[in-house]
Design an enzyme around this catalytic site. Structure first.
Site, PDB file in Angstrom:
ATOM      1  CD  GLU A  22       1.056  -3.615   2.948  1.00  9.10           C
ATOM      2  OE1 GLU A  22       1.794  -3.802   1.958  1.00  9.10           O
ATOM      3  OE2 GLU A  22       0.000  -4.243   3.165  1.00  9.10           O
ATOM      4  CE1 TYR A  23       2.666   0.444  11.100  1.00 11.23           C
ATOM      5  CE2 TYR A  23       4.020   1.514   9.438  1.00 11.23           C
ATOM      6  CZ  TYR A  23       3.882   0.947  10.695  1.00 11.23           C
ATOM      7  OH  TYR A  23       4.965   0.897  11.535  1.00 11.23           O
ATOM      8  CG  ASP A 116      -7.339  -7.744  -3.895  1.00 11.20           C
ATOM      9  OD1 ASP A 116      -6.644  -8.390  -4.705  1.00 11.20           O
ATOM     10  OD2 ASP A 116      -7.026  -7.568  -2.702  1.00 11.20           O
ATOM     11  CE1 TYR A 156      -0.736 -11.296  -6.366  1.00 10.19           C
ATOM     12  CE2 TYR A 156       0.394 -10.409  -8.286  1.00 10.19           C
ATOM     13  CZ  TYR A 156      -0.542 -10.280  -7.282  1.00 10.19           C
ATOM     14  OH  TYR A 156      -1.295  -9.136  -7.184  1.00 10.19           O
TER      15      TYR A 156
END
Length: 598
Positions: A22-23, A116, A156
């Site tokens: 992931e970037y 978020d 999660y």
């Protein structure tokens, strides 16, 4: 290709654990360019099954950078890419725009997230006209695009920080899967026992899509604590016991942190619940590769060659509009980004029968498609790399430093050289010292195996061939001597053009393409992946002189007026030339002998 299909296909023939990276999107244009280079290097070193790009939900240019990264990684770098998409600050129109961009680039995988809360807000609230939950975004993507996109969602293992009722975490995860999610990528964690128990609970709850654990390397003690705090992640006692005493030694923290994460990953692998690791790189290179190396997951040299067996001398684009592309003009050999940008709007039929299309077509885009700057380095970085050349000898030194690996790029060459030029390196250095400035080159090859480490490409058990090619800047005063030397020489063909577009050539039919690289493979027609051709050369000439102009403007901003005058002379007193030695059987460097005696 869809992620789960790609992983299933790999695991059908191999028990080896796979992985992905992931970037995140950098804040600056220079950071984006550096990230492209890093993504490319990490792919070459490790061969991940896919990468994913986080979403910048700030709107405007920030969000556009996310889609640009996805499009470039798919179309230019040829990497299977998954695009994050969040509900945060995302009205429906912006979601539609992002999905359309991903679709057009060939991206087939989306990680759908609620996201978020914005940094300036304590609580997450939906934007007007947007979605409240990730499950709603999943449903919308499925409704609008059917099965084109495969959709991942977040899991999660330690519960969502905002959810106080623990049983709801599995309930909400099941709702996302029932809405159409195909795989789960989990939040970072360090408690392996808890993760394995969570996997058991997920399966018992009736959720059967693949679970991909998110692995966060440990690079510094402060970052380790900060990231764990962000996600309310529990830290096992062993981690604190080993890391806290060495917290002020970043190098030692990375070493011990790597040991701990490797041990954690091995336990996950041994549990049987996972066969793929997803590494959160934080745009760093060393720590993720250290983890993979110690787990024994990095490919062998033979695996790298095998993985690239179907490739051309340039990496194949994954953009569906370029699916027939098997030929490129050699002029952009070291500038793949601008070449793909300038031909990005070519339709499939612009590559007839897999061959280079009509380069005079209006679809051959202008320089504006390449973005606002043609030099991929920021002005500050340009100055660090190339300083302020004041003489032609300084230009020669810069080019020779690039040829010998002391520089990773030049204004007109975005990517580092490999060892392809080694056989002609001495002569190239000599030409530059004689103020004939080499821009692009390849040696002649008369039937070398296609699995050769340096020159090989294409399917195995084949043979590749090359004509010697050299592109260079020649002092205008020497052009008449060159023209006279090559007059009537059918074996050595050239094009020469100056800043104003005045073209001379001895090519018998300048409108036809001259193949300079080809391959012969069992059961296949001849492949001719690189060519020299007049109209595309003129397009490249336009780009090249614009690069010189951009370099001049950068130096002018730093008041390096002597350097500006030098580049002005380079543009006006030199001509851009390419020569092809069509006698690929000969081992002599005839182009060098010709030029050194002008």
């Amino acid at each position: 290709m869809h992620i789960t299909e790609k992983l299933d296909k790999y695991h059908e023939t191999s028990n080896k654990i796979t992985f992905s990276f992931e970037y995140f999107v950098p804040k600056t244009t220079q950071g984006v360019q550096n990230l492209y280079d890093r993504m490319d290097r990490m792919y070459e070193a490790s061969l991940p099954q896919f990468i994913d790009i986080t979403w910048n939900a700030g709107g405007g240019r920030l969000s556009q950078m996310s889609t640009e990264l996805v499009a470039t990684s798919q179309s230019v770098l040829g990497l299977e890419t998954c695009m994050h998409l969040t509900c945060t600050n995302m009205p429906l129109q912006q979601i539609d725009d992002a999905l359309e961009s991903a679709y057009n680039s060939g991206c087939q995988n989306i990680l759908a997230l609620r996201g978020d809360p914005p940094r300036d807000s304590q609580e997450w609230t939906p934007v007007e006209g947007g979605f409240h939950y990730a499950k709603d975004l999943v449903s919308y993507i499925k409704k609008k695009y059917g099965n084109h996109f495969q959709i991942g969602v977040a899991g999660y293992p330690e519960g969502h920080p905002e959810e106080t009722i623990s049983s709801n975490n599995l309930k909400f995860l099941k709702e996302k899967v029932d809405a159409g999610a195909n795989f789960i990528i989990t939040q970072m964690f360090y408690d392996t026992d808890n993760f394995i128990q969570w996997c058991k609970e997920v399966r018992a709850y009736g959720i059967d899509v693949p679970i991909i654990p998110g692995i966060m390397p440990i690079t510094t003690y402060a970052a380790f604590l900060r990231r764990a705090s962000w996600g309310s992640i529990s830290i096992p006692e062993e981690f604190m016991t080993r890391l806290e005493p060495i917290k002020d030694d970043d190098e030692l923290v990375r070493e011990v942190g790597t040991q701990l994460v490797v041990k954690m990953c091995q336990k996950l692998i041994d549990s049987g619940y996972i066969n793929h690791l997803h590494l959160y790189t934080m745009n760093l290179e060393k720590a993720p590769l250290m983890i993979l190396e110690r787990l024994g997951l990095l490919p062998t040299e033979g695996e790298v060659i095998s993985q690239n067996a179907s490739n051309f001398p340039w990496r194949k684009s994954l953009n569906p509009s370029r699916k027939n592309e098997v030929v490129r003009p050699i002029f952009w050999k070291h500038r793949p980004y601008s070449y793909v940008a300038r031909t990005s709007q070519w339709a499939v039929d612009e590559f007839p029968n897999g061959r280079f299309g009509d380069s005079s077509s209006p679809a051959f885009g202008g320089l504006d498609l390449c973005g606002s700057q043609l030099i991929r380095q920021s002005p500050k970085k340009s100055l660090e790399l190339w300083s302020t050349p004041k003489t032609f000898n300084d230009i020669a030194l810069l080019i020779n430093n690039y040829l010998t690996g002391k520089l990773v790029c030049l204004p007109w060459s975005d990517i580092p050289l490999n060892h392809e030029v080694d056989s002609m390196l001495h002569n190239l250095l000599h030409l530059n010292n004689k103020l004939i400035f080499t821009i692009n080159s390849q040696p002649q090859i008369n039937g070398i195996r296609s699995n050769d480490k340096i020159h090989g490409w294409g399917p195995k058990d084949g043979y590749v061939y090359q004509k010697q090619y050299l592109e260079f800047l020649l002092p205008k005063v020497k052009l008449p001597n060159l023209e006279k030397s090559l007059e009537g020489n059918e074996m050595m063909t050239y094009f020469a053009v100056d800043l104003n577009g005045n073209l001379t050539s001895n090519h018998p039919d300048g409108s036809r393409a001259n193949a300079v690289t080809w391959g012969i493979f069992p059961g296949r027609e001849v492949l001719q992946p690189t060519i020299v051709e007049k109209v595309s050369f003129l397009a490249w000439k336009e780009e090249f002189y614009r690069i010189i102009e951009e370099w001049k403007l950068t130096l002018k901003d730093y008041n390096a007026l002597e350097s500006v005058a030098l580049l002005d002379s380079l543009a006006h007193d030199y001509v851009l030339v390419n020569i092809v030695d069509n006698d690929f059987v000969s081992e002599e460097d005839k182009i060098y002998e010709l030029l050194i005696n002008l």
